[in-house]
Enzyme design. Structure first.
Site, mmCIF file in Angstrom:
data_model
loop_
_atom_site.group_PDB
_atom_site.id
_atom_site.type_symbol
_atom_site.label_atom_id
_atom_site.label_comp_id
_atom_site.label_asym_id
_atom_site.label_seq_id
_atom_site.Cartn_x
_atom_site.Cartn_y
_atom_site.Cartn_z
ATOM 1 N N ASN A 78 0.851 -1.198 0.000
ATOM 2 C CA ASN A 78 0.000 0.000 0.000
ATOM 3 C C ASN A 78 0.883 1.243 0.000
ATOM 4 O O ASN A 78 2.104 1.142 -0.041
ATOM 5 C CB ASN A 78 -0.941 -0.025 1.216
ATOM 6 C CG ASN A 78 -0.158 -0.105 2.505
ATOM 7 O OD1 ASN A 78 0.584 0.809 2.853
ATOM 8 N ND2 ASN A 78 -0.290 -1.218 3.224
ATOM 9 N N LYS A 115 -13.856 0.554 15.479
ATOM 10 C CA LYS A 115 -12.545 -0.102 15.609
ATOM 11 C C LYS A 115 -12.013 -0.003 17.047
ATOM 12 O O LYS A 115 -11.398 -0.947 17.548
ATOM 13 C CB LYS A 115 -11.534 0.506 14.623
ATOM 14 C CG LYS A 115 -11.763 0.000 13.207
ATOM 15 C CD LYS A 115 -10.756 0.519 12.205
ATOM 16 C CE LYS A 115 -11.142 0.043 10.804
ATOM 17 N NZ LYS A 115 -10.423 0.673 9.732
HETATM 18 O O1 PMT Z 1 3.055 5.936 6.611
HETATM 19 P P1 PMT Z 1 2.518 7.271 6.137
HETATM 20 O O2 PMT Z 1 2.715 7.492 4.664
HETATM 21 O O3 PMT Z 1 3.015 8.397 6.984
HETATM 22 O O4 PMT Z 1 0.923 7.239 6.319
HETATM 23 C C1 PMT Z 1 0.382 7.166 7.607
HETATM 24 C C2 PMT Z 1 -0.820 6.226 7.652
HETATM 25 C C3 PMT Z 1 -1.965 6.838 6.857
HETATM 26 C C4 PMT Z 1 -0.447 4.854 7.098
HETATM 27 C C5 PMT Z 1 -1.165 6.060 9.166
HETATM 28 O O5 PMT Z 1 -1.435 7.318 9.713
HETATM 29 C C6 PMT Z 1 -2.351 5.135 9.378
HETATM 30 O O6 PMT Z 1 -3.504 5.516 9.255
HETATM 31 N N1 PMT Z 1 -2.061 3.848 9.700
HETATM 32 C C7 PMT Z 1 -3.043 2.790 9.862
HETATM 33 C C8 PMT Z 1 -3.489 2.298 8.504
HETATM 34 C C9 PMT Z 1 -4.411 1.106 8.623
HETATM 35 O O7 PMT Z 1 -3.983 0.017 8.356
HETATM 36 O O8 PMT Z 1 -5.595 1.370 9.084
HETATM 37 P P2 PMT Z 1 -6.738 0.239 9.310
HETATM 38 O O9 PMT Z 1 -7.959 1.032 9.611
HETATM 39 O O10 PMT Z 1 -6.753 -0.699 8.157
HETATM 40 O O11 PMT Z 1 -6.260 -0.551 10.578
HETATM 41 C C10 PMT Z 1 -6.634 -0.188 11.903
HETATM 42 C C11 PMT Z 1 -5.518 -0.509 12.874
HETATM 43 O O12 PMT Z 1 -5.279 -1.926 12.910
HETATM 44 C C12 PMT Z 1 -4.182 0.118 12.527
HETATM 45 O O13 PMT Z 1 -3.600 0.587 13.739
HETATM 46 C C13 PMT Z 1 -3.371 -1.001 11.926
HETATM 47 O O14 PMT Z 1 -1.969 -0.855 12.205
HETATM 48 C C14 PMT Z 1 -3.936 -2.221 12.634
HETATM 49 N N2 PMT Z 1 -3.908 -3.446 11.826
HETATM 50 C C15 PMT Z 1 -4.587 -3.503 10.646
HETATM 51 C C16 PMT Z 1 -4.606 -4.672 9.913
HETATM 52 C C17 PMT Z 1 -3.907 -5.800 10.398
HETATM 53 N N3 PMT Z 1 -3.881 -6.928 9.722
HETATM 54 N N4 PMT Z 1 -3.239 -5.722 11.559
HETATM 55 C C18 PMT Z 1 -3.226 -4.569 12.284
HETATM 56 O O15 PMT Z 1 -2.618 -4.509 13.349
#
Ligand code: PMT
Length: 402
Positions: free
Chosen positions: A211, A342
Protein backbone atom coordinates in the site's frame (compact mmCIF):
# COMPACT_ATOMS: atom_id res chain seq x y z
CA UNK A 1 2.98 27.76 13.23
CA UNK A 2 4.56 24.89 15.12
CA UNK A 3 3.08 24.29 18.55
CA UNK A 4 6.45 22.82 19.59
CA UNK A 5 7.93 26.33 19.79
CA UNK A 6 4.82 28.38 20.44
CA UNK A 7 5.41 30.96 23.18
CA UNK A 8 8.86 29.57 23.95
CA UNK A 9 11.12 32.45 24.99
CA UNK A 10 14.41 32.24 23.14
CA UNK A 11 17.26 34.62 23.90
CA UNK A 12 19.46 34.82 20.81
CA UNK A 13 23.04 35.95 21.38
CA UNK A 14 24.75 37.15 18.19
CA UNK A 15 28.52 37.58 18.12
CA UNK A 16 30.67 39.14 15.44
CA UNK A 17 31.06 36.85 12.45
CA UNK A 18 29.85 36.94 8.89
CA UNK A 19 27.27 34.26 9.75
CA UNK A 20 25.41 36.91 11.78
CA UNK A 21 23.26 37.45 8.68
CA UNK A 22 22.08 33.83 9.00
CA UNK A 23 21.07 34.51 12.61
CA UNK A 24 18.80 37.23 11.24
CA UNK A 25 17.06 34.63 9.10
CA UNK A 26 16.83 32.23 12.05
CA UNK A 27 15.11 34.99 14.05
CA UNK A 28 12.46 35.18 11.36
CA UNK A 29 12.05 31.41 11.26
CA UNK A 30 11.76 31.08 15.04
CA UNK A 31 9.11 33.77 15.16
CA UNK A 32 7.21 32.08 12.36
CA UNK A 33 7.09 28.96 14.52
CA UNK A 34 5.57 30.94 17.38
CA UNK A 35 8.68 31.54 19.50
CA UNK A 36 9.23 34.84 21.30
CA UNK A 37 12.74 35.95 20.33
CA UNK A 38 14.83 38.53 22.16
CA UNK A 39 18.21 39.39 20.70
CA UNK A 40 21.43 40.52 22.37
CA UNK A 41 24.43 41.46 20.25
CA UNK A 42 28.12 41.88 20.92
CA UNK A 43 29.74 45.07 19.70
CA UNK A 44 31.52 43.15 16.92
CA UNK A 45 28.24 41.62 15.72
CA UNK A 46 26.90 45.11 15.03
CA UNK A 47 29.59 45.52 12.34
CA UNK A 48 27.90 42.75 10.34
CA UNK A 49 24.17 43.31 10.93
CA UNK A 50 22.51 46.27 12.60
CA UNK A 51 20.41 45.98 15.76
CA UNK A 52 17.61 47.53 13.71
CA UNK A 53 17.48 44.42 11.51
CA UNK A 54 17.08 42.14 14.53
CA UNK A 55 14.57 44.50 16.14
CA UNK A 56 12.44 44.42 12.99
CA UNK A 57 12.69 40.64 12.63
CA UNK A 58 12.17 39.79 16.31
CA UNK A 59 9.56 42.46 17.00
CA UNK A 60 11.47 43.14 20.22
CA UNK A 61 14.01 45.62 21.48
CA UNK A 62 17.60 44.49 20.85
CA UNK A 63 20.07 44.57 23.76
CA UNK A 64 23.60 45.70 23.00
CA UNK A 65 25.05 47.14 26.20
CA UNK A 66 25.37 46.14 29.82
CA UNK A 67 24.92 49.63 31.14
CA UNK A 68 22.39 51.17 28.76
CA UNK A 69 20.79 54.17 30.56
CA UNK A 70 17.28 53.21 29.41
CA UNK A 71 17.75 49.75 30.94
CA UNK A 72 19.62 50.63 34.11
CA UNK A 73 17.07 49.42 36.65
CA UNK A 74 16.12 46.33 34.59
CA UNK A 75 19.56 44.77 35.11
CA UNK A 76 19.61 43.10 31.70
CA UNK A 77 22.83 41.17 32.44
CA UNK A 78 20.89 39.18 35.04
CA UNK A 79 17.28 39.34 33.91
CA UNK A 80 17.65 38.54 30.21
CA UNK A 81 18.99 35.11 31.11
CA UNK A 82 16.38 34.64 33.83
CA UNK A 83 13.39 35.46 31.64
CA UNK A 84 14.00 32.99 28.85
CA UNK A 85 13.50 29.27 28.26
CA UNK A 86 16.85 28.90 26.50
CA UNK A 87 19.79 30.84 25.12
CA UNK A 88 20.93 30.30 21.54
CA UNK A 89 24.37 31.68 20.75
CA UNK A 90 24.68 31.96 16.96
CA UNK A 91 27.10 32.58 15.49
CA UNK A 92 29.50 31.89 18.35
CA UNK A 93 32.90 33.29 17.38
CA UNK A 94 36.25 32.00 18.68
CA UNK A 95 36.51 35.13 20.83
CA UNK A 96 33.08 34.79 22.45
CA UNK A 97 33.66 31.07 23.02
CA UNK A 98 36.98 31.85 24.72
CA UNK A 99 35.34 34.44 26.97
CA UNK A 100 32.63 32.02 28.02
CA UNK A 101 35.18 29.28 28.66
CA UNK A 102 37.09 31.66 30.93
CA UNK A 103 33.97 32.81 32.74
CA UNK A 104 34.49 36.44 31.72
CA UNK A 105 31.64 38.88 32.13
CA UNK A 106 33.00 41.99 30.48
CA UNK A 107 30.22 42.46 27.93
CA UNK A 108 26.47 41.90 27.95
CA UNK A 109 26.45 38.56 26.14
CA UNK A 110 29.09 36.88 28.29
CA UNK A 111 27.63 38.35 31.51
CA UNK A 112 24.10 37.16 30.65
CA UNK A 113 25.29 33.63 29.87
CA UNK A 114 27.41 33.50 33.03
CA UNK A 115 24.44 34.54 35.16
CA UNK A 116 21.82 32.40 33.37
CA UNK A 117 20.19 29.22 34.65
CA UNK A 118 18.64 28.44 31.24
CA UNK A 119 19.97 25.84 28.81
CA UNK A 120 22.61 27.21 26.41
CA UNK A 121 23.02 26.09 22.81
CA UNK A 122 26.25 27.21 21.15
CA UNK A 123 26.64 27.29 17.34
CA UNK A 124 30.28 28.00 16.48
CA UNK A 125 31.05 29.61 13.12
CA UNK A 126 34.50 30.82 12.11
CA UNK A 127 37.48 30.21 9.86
CA UNK A 128 38.54 26.51 9.83
CA UNK A 129 42.02 27.13 11.23
CA UNK A 130 40.55 29.11 14.13
CA UNK A 131 38.00 26.38 14.76
CA UNK A 132 40.59 23.59 14.66
CA UNK A 133 43.12 25.45 16.81
CA UNK A 134 43.74 23.56 20.07
CA UNK A 135 42.77 26.68 22.04
CA UNK A 136 39.29 26.81 20.47
CA UNK A 137 38.83 23.06 20.79
CA UNK A 138 39.82 23.20 24.48
CA UNK A 139 37.41 26.10 25.02
CA UNK A 140 34.57 24.20 23.36
CA UNK A 141 35.33 21.15 25.51
CA UNK A 142 35.11 23.41 28.56
CA UNK A 143 31.71 24.74 27.45
CA UNK A 144 30.48 21.15 27.17
CA UNK A 145 31.71 20.53 30.72
CA UNK A 146 29.57 23.47 31.82
CA UNK A 147 26.58 21.60 30.37
CA UNK A 148 26.18 23.75 27.26
CA UNK A 149 25.18 21.99 24.06
CA UNK A 150 27.63 22.67 21.23
CA UNK A 151 26.42 22.08 17.67
CA UNK A 152 29.35 21.25 15.41
CA UNK A 153 29.78 23.63 12.48
CA UNK A 154 29.26 22.33 8.96
CA UNK A 155 32.09 21.68 6.50
CA UNK A 156 32.38 23.49 3.20
CA UNK A 157 33.52 26.70 1.60
CA UNK A 158 33.87 29.56 4.07
CA UNK A 159 33.38 33.28 3.49
CA UNK A 160 37.18 33.74 3.49
CA UNK A 161 37.53 31.22 0.64
CA UNK A 162 38.99 28.41 2.79
CA UNK A 163 37.46 24.95 2.78
CA UNK A 164 36.81 22.98 5.95
CA UNK A 165 34.77 22.98 9.15
CA UNK A 166 33.54 26.35 10.34
CA UNK A 167 30.29 27.13 8.52
CA UNK A 168 27.33 27.81 10.78
CA UNK A 169 25.38 24.55 11.19
CA UNK A 170 22.31 24.03 9.00
CA UNK A 171 19.09 25.46 10.34
CA UNK A 172 17.24 22.12 10.39
CA UNK A 173 19.89 20.58 12.67
CA UNK A 174 19.78 23.59 14.99
CA UNK A 175 15.97 23.61 14.98
CA UNK A 176 15.91 19.97 16.06
CA UNK A 177 18.34 20.74 18.90
CA UNK A 178 16.24 23.71 20.01
CA UNK A 179 13.17 21.48 20.11
CA UNK A 180 15.14 18.80 21.97
CA UNK A 181 16.27 21.34 24.58
CA UNK A 182 12.74 22.69 25.04
CA UNK A 183 10.93 19.35 25.03
CA UNK A 184 9.96 18.02 28.45
CA UNK A 185 11.24 14.54 29.32
CA UNK A 186 7.74 13.44 30.30
CA UNK A 187 8.03 9.93 28.81
CA UNK A 188 11.25 9.06 30.63
CA UNK A 189 11.01 5.53 32.00
CA UNK A 190 8.32 4.49 29.49
CA UNK A 191 8.91 1.75 26.93
CA UNK A 192 7.09 2.50 23.69
CA UNK A 193 6.72 0.24 20.66
CA UNK A 194 5.69 1.85 17.37
CA UNK A 195 4.84 0.08 14.11
CA UNK A 196 5.37 2.01 10.89
CA UNK A 197 5.18 1.76 7.14
CA UNK A 198 3.55 -0.73 4.80
CA UNK A 199 3.97 -4.48 4.66
CA UNK A 200 5.00 -6.33 1.52
CA UNK A 201 3.15 -9.54 0.69
CA UNK A 202 5.09 -11.29 -2.08
CA UNK A 203 3.36 -13.18 -4.84
CA UNK A 204 6.51 -14.31 -6.62
CA UNK A 205 10.15 -13.09 -6.61
CA UNK A 206 9.23 -9.86 -8.42
CA UNK A 207 5.63 -9.00 -7.50
CA UNK A 208 3.98 -8.09 -4.24
CA UNK A 209 0.85 -6.67 -2.61
CA UNK A 210 1.44 -3.48 -0.64
CA UNK A 211 0.00 0.00 0.00
CA UNK A 212 1.00 3.66 -0.14
CA UNK A 213 2.27 4.04 3.44
CA UNK A 214 5.69 5.71 3.56
CA UNK A 215 6.31 5.19 7.29
CA UNK A 216 6.45 8.97 7.94
CA UNK A 217 3.74 8.95 10.61
CA UNK A 218 5.22 6.00 12.53
CA UNK A 219 8.76 7.36 12.30
CA UNK A 220 7.56 10.75 13.56
CA UNK A 221 5.94 9.03 16.55
CA UNK A 222 9.10 7.07 17.30
CA UNK A 223 11.24 10.22 17.05
CA UNK A 224 8.89 12.27 19.23
CA UNK A 225 8.64 9.56 21.92
CA UNK A 226 12.42 9.19 21.96
CA UNK A 227 12.86 12.95 22.20
CA UNK A 228 10.54 12.98 25.21
CA UNK A 229 12.72 10.44 26.98
CA UNK A 230 11.03 7.12 26.15
CA UNK A 231 12.88 3.94 25.28
CA UNK A 232 11.56 3.21 21.78
CA UNK A 233 11.32 0.08 19.63
CA UNK A 234 10.31 0.78 16.03
CA UNK A 235 8.93 -2.18 14.08
CA UNK A 236 9.26 -0.93 10.55
CA UNK A 237 7.94 -2.22 7.27
CA UNK A 238 10.00 -1.57 4.11
CA UNK A 239 10.76 2.09 3.37
CA UNK A 240 13.49 4.60 2.78
CA UNK A 241 13.33 6.87 5.83
CA UNK A 242 16.43 7.16 8.02
CA UNK A 243 15.48 5.93 11.50
CA UNK A 244 15.63 8.47 14.32
CA UNK A 245 18.77 8.34 16.49
CA UNK A 246 18.54 6.37 19.70
CA UNK A 247 15.64 4.19 18.56
CA UNK A 248 15.90 0.39 18.30
CA UNK A 249 14.70 -0.58 14.82
CA UNK A 250 13.32 -4.02 13.98
CA UNK A 251 12.96 -4.19 10.19
CA UNK A 252 10.21 -6.49 8.91
CA UNK A 253 8.78 -7.15 5.47
CA UNK A 254 5.44 -8.96 5.69
CA UNK A 255 2.46 -8.76 8.06
CA UNK A 256 3.43 -12.14 9.46
CA UNK A 257 6.93 -10.86 10.29
CA UNK A 258 5.45 -7.73 11.87
CA UNK A 259 3.10 -9.94 13.88
CA UNK A 260 6.04 -12.02 15.14
CA UNK A 261 8.12 -8.95 16.09
CA UNK A 262 5.22 -7.24 17.89
CA UNK A 263 4.26 -10.44 19.74
CA UNK A 264 7.84 -10.97 20.85
CA UNK A 265 8.56 -7.42 22.11
CA UNK A 266 5.03 -6.37 23.12
CA UNK A 267 4.92 -7.86 26.62
CA UNK A 268 7.82 -5.71 27.88
CA UNK A 269 6.23 -2.43 26.68
CA UNK A 270 4.22 0.26 28.49
CA UNK A 271 2.68 1.69 25.31
CA UNK A 272 2.11 0.23 21.82
CA UNK A 273 1.24 2.51 18.92
CA UNK A 274 0.24 0.77 15.70
CA UNK A 275 0.72 3.29 12.89
CA UNK A 276 1.64 0.70 10.25
CA UNK A 277 -0.64 0.05 7.31
CA UNK A 278 -0.70 -3.72 7.60
CA UNK A 279 -1.89 -5.69 4.58
CA UNK A 280 -5.09 -7.45 5.54
CA UNK A 281 -4.43 -10.15 2.94
CA UNK A 282 -1.48 -11.90 1.31
CA UNK A 283 -1.37 -14.08 -1.79
CA UNK A 284 -2.56 -17.53 -0.71
CA UNK A 285 0.34 -19.10 -2.52
CA UNK A 286 3.89 -17.89 -3.09
CA UNK A 287 5.43 -18.94 -6.39
CA UNK A 288 9.19 -19.43 -6.11
CA UNK A 289 9.59 -18.60 -9.80
CA UNK A 290 8.29 -15.56 -11.64
CA UNK A 291 4.73 -16.25 -12.77
CA UNK A 292 4.51 -16.32 -16.57
CA UNK A 293 1.90 -14.41 -18.47
CA UNK A 294 -0.90 -16.91 -19.13
CA UNK A 295 -4.60 -16.58 -19.70
CA UNK A 296 -5.96 -13.03 -20.13
CA UNK A 297 -8.16 -13.32 -17.02
CA UNK A 298 -6.08 -14.53 -14.12
CA UNK A 299 -7.49 -14.62 -10.57
CA UNK A 300 -5.49 -14.17 -7.41
CA UNK A 301 -6.40 -16.23 -4.35
CA UNK A 302 -5.82 -14.40 -1.07
CA UNK A 303 -5.31 -15.56 2.51
CA UNK A 304 -6.13 -13.36 5.51
CA UNK A 305 -3.22 -11.97 7.50
CA UNK A 306 -3.36 -11.86 11.28
CA UNK A 307 -4.98 -8.69 12.61
CA UNK A 308 -2.14 -7.82 14.98
CA UNK A 309 -3.97 -5.08 16.84
CA UNK A 310 -7.18 -7.06 17.28
CA UNK A 311 -5.18 -9.95 18.71
CA UNK A 312 -3.44 -7.60 21.19
CA UNK A 313 -6.83 -6.17 22.17
CA UNK A 314 -8.13 -9.70 22.83
CA UNK A 315 -5.15 -10.53 25.03
CA UNK A 316 -5.66 -7.28 26.91
CA UNK A 317 -9.15 -8.40 27.99
CA UNK A 318 -7.80 -11.12 30.24
CA UNK A 319 -4.31 -9.80 31.10
CA UNK A 320 -3.76 -8.39 34.61
CA UNK A 321 -1.40 -5.79 33.24
CA UNK A 322 -1.14 -4.76 29.59
CA UNK A 323 0.49 -1.95 27.60
CA UNK A 324 -1.65 1.03 26.66
CA UNK A 325 -2.94 0.19 23.18
CA UNK A 326 -3.13 2.86 20.47
CA UNK A 327 -4.39 2.20 16.96
CA UNK A 328 -4.82 4.18 13.79
CA UNK A 329 -7.76 4.01 11.44
CA UNK A 330 -7.41 4.94 7.80
CA UNK A 331 -10.91 5.91 6.69
CA UNK A 332 -12.35 7.42 3.55
CA UNK A 333 -15.93 7.80 4.84
CA UNK A 334 -17.93 7.74 8.11
CA UNK A 335 -14.68 8.44 9.94
CA UNK A 336 -15.96 8.89 13.46
CA UNK A 337 -18.36 5.95 13.28
CA UNK A 338 -15.71 3.65 11.83
CA UNK A 339 -13.17 4.87 14.38
CA UNK A 340 -15.60 4.18 17.25
CA UNK A 341 -16.28 0.73 15.87
CA UNK A 342 -12.55 -0.10 15.61
CA UNK A 343 -11.78 1.31 19.07
CA UNK A 344 -14.40 -1.02 20.59
CA UNK A 345 -13.76 -4.05 18.35
CA UNK A 346 -10.00 -3.96 18.96
CA UNK A 347 -10.35 -3.02 22.65
CA UNK A 348 -8.10 0.06 22.31
CA UNK A 349 -7.31 2.88 24.72
CA UNK A 350 -6.96 5.41 21.93
CA UNK A 351 -7.45 5.58 18.18
CA UNK A 352 -6.20 8.21 15.70
CA UNK A 353 -8.62 8.43 12.80
CA UNK A 354 -7.16 9.56 9.46
CA UNK A 355 -9.18 11.00 6.66
CA UNK A 356 -7.35 9.36 3.78
CA UNK A 357 -9.63 10.91 1.16
CA UNK A 358 -7.88 14.27 1.65
CA UNK A 359 -4.91 14.88 -0.64
CA UNK A 360 -3.01 17.06 1.84
CA UNK A 361 -3.00 14.47 4.65
CA UNK A 362 -2.58 10.76 5.34
CA UNK A 363 -0.48 8.49 3.14
CA UNK A 364 3.04 9.53 2.07
CA UNK A 365 2.76 13.31 2.67
CA UNK A 366 4.37 15.33 5.48
CA UNK A 367 1.11 16.41 7.09
CA UNK A 368 -1.78 14.65 8.71
CA UNK A 369 -5.24 15.54 9.95
CA UNK A 370 -6.48 13.16 12.64
CA UNK A 371 -9.30 12.89 15.12
CA UNK A 372 -8.37 11.34 18.44
CA UNK A 373 -10.94 9.18 20.15
CA UNK A 374 -10.16 7.70 23.56
CA UNK A 375 -11.62 4.83 25.58
CA UNK A 376 -13.64 7.29 27.71
CA UNK A 377 -15.40 8.69 24.65
CA UNK A 378 -13.43 11.97 24.50
CA UNK A 379 -13.06 13.28 20.96
CA UNK A 380 -10.37 15.71 19.85
CA UNK A 381 -10.36 16.89 16.27
CA UNK A 382 -6.89 18.14 15.32
CA UNK A 383 -6.31 20.57 12.44
CA UNK A 384 -3.91 19.88 9.58
CA UNK A 385 -0.49 19.60 11.24
CA UNK A 386 2.92 18.25 10.39
CA UNK A 387 3.30 14.57 11.29
CA UNK A 388 5.86 15.65 13.89
CA UNK A 389 3.21 17.77 15.60
CA UNK A 390 0.52 15.12 15.26
CA UNK A 391 2.95 12.70 16.94
CA UNK A 392 3.42 15.04 19.92
CA UNK A 393 -0.34 15.60 20.25
CA UNK A 394 -0.91 11.84 20.30
CA UNK A 395 1.80 11.47 22.95
CA UNK A 396 0.16 14.24 25.03
CA UNK A 397 -3.09 12.29 24.98
CA UNK A 398 -1.28 9.05 25.79
CA UNK A 399 0.28 10.74 28.83
CA UNK A 400 -3.16 11.75 30.05
CA UNK A 401 -4.37 8.15 29.69
CA UNK A 402 -1.37 6.47 31.33
O1 PMT B 1 3.06 5.94 6.61
P1 PMT B 1 2.52 7.27 6.14
O2 PMT B 1 2.71 7.49 4.66
O3 PMT B 1 3.02 8.40 6.98
O4 PMT B 1 0.92 7.24 6.32
C1 PMT B 1 0.38 7.17 7.61
C2 PMT B 1 -0.82 6.23 7.65
C3 PMT B 1 -1.97 6.84 6.86
C4 PMT B 1 -0.45 4.85 7.10
C5 PMT B 1 -1.16 6.06 9.17
O5 PMT B 1 -1.44 7.32 9.71
C6 PMT B 1 -2.35 5.13 9.38
O6 PMT B 1 -3.50 5.52 9.26
N1 PMT B 1 -2.06 3.85 9.70
C7 PMT B 1 -3.04 2.79 9.86
C8 PMT B 1 -3.49 2.30 8.50
C9 PMT B 1 -4.41 1.11 8.62
O7 PMT B 1 -3.98 0.02 8.36
O8 PMT B 1 -5.59 1.37 9.08
P2 PMT B 1 -6.74 0.24 9.31
O9 PMT B 1 -7.96 1.03 9.61
O10 PMT B 1 -6.75 -0.70 8.16
O11 PMT B 1 -6.26 -0.55 10.58
C10 PMT B 1 -6.63 -0.19 11.90
C11 PMT B 1 -5.52 -0.51 12.87
O12 PMT B 1 -5.28 -1.93 12.91
C12 PMT B 1 -4.18 0.12 12.53
O13 PMT B 1 -3.60 0.59 13.74
C13 PMT B 1 -3.37 -1.00 11.93
O14 PMT B 1 -1.97 -0.85 12.20
C14 PMT B 1 -3.94 -2.22 12.63
N2 PMT B 1 -3.91 -3.45 11.83
C15 PMT B 1 -4.59 -3.50 10.65
C16 PMT B 1 -4.61 -4.67 9.91
C17 PMT B 1 -3.91 -5.80 10.40
N3 PMT B 1 -3.88 -6.93 9.72
N4 PMT B 1 -3.24 -5.72 11.56
C18 PMT B 1 -3.23 -4.57 12.28
O15 PMT B 1 -2.62 -4.51 13.35
Amino acid sequence: MSFLLTDKRILLGVSGGIAAYKAADWTRRLRKEGAVVTVMMTRAAQNFVTPLTFAALSGNRVHTAMFAPEDAEAMPHINLGRNCDMILLAPATANTIARLAQGLADDLTSAVILAAQAKVLVCPAMNSAMYQHPATQANLARLKEFGYTVIDPACGELACGDQGPGRLADWEIVRQEIIAVLTPQDLRGQKVLVTAGPTWEPLDPVRLLTNRSSGKMGYALAAAARRRGAQVVLVSGPGSITPPAGVEVLPVVSAQEMHAAVSQRGPEMDVMIMAAAVSDYRPARYEARKIKKGTPDAALALAANPDILRELGERKKTARCFPLLVGFAAESNDHLEEGRRKLAAKNLDLIAINDISAEDAGFAVDNNRVTLLDRNGAVEELPLLTKEEVAHRILNTILRLI
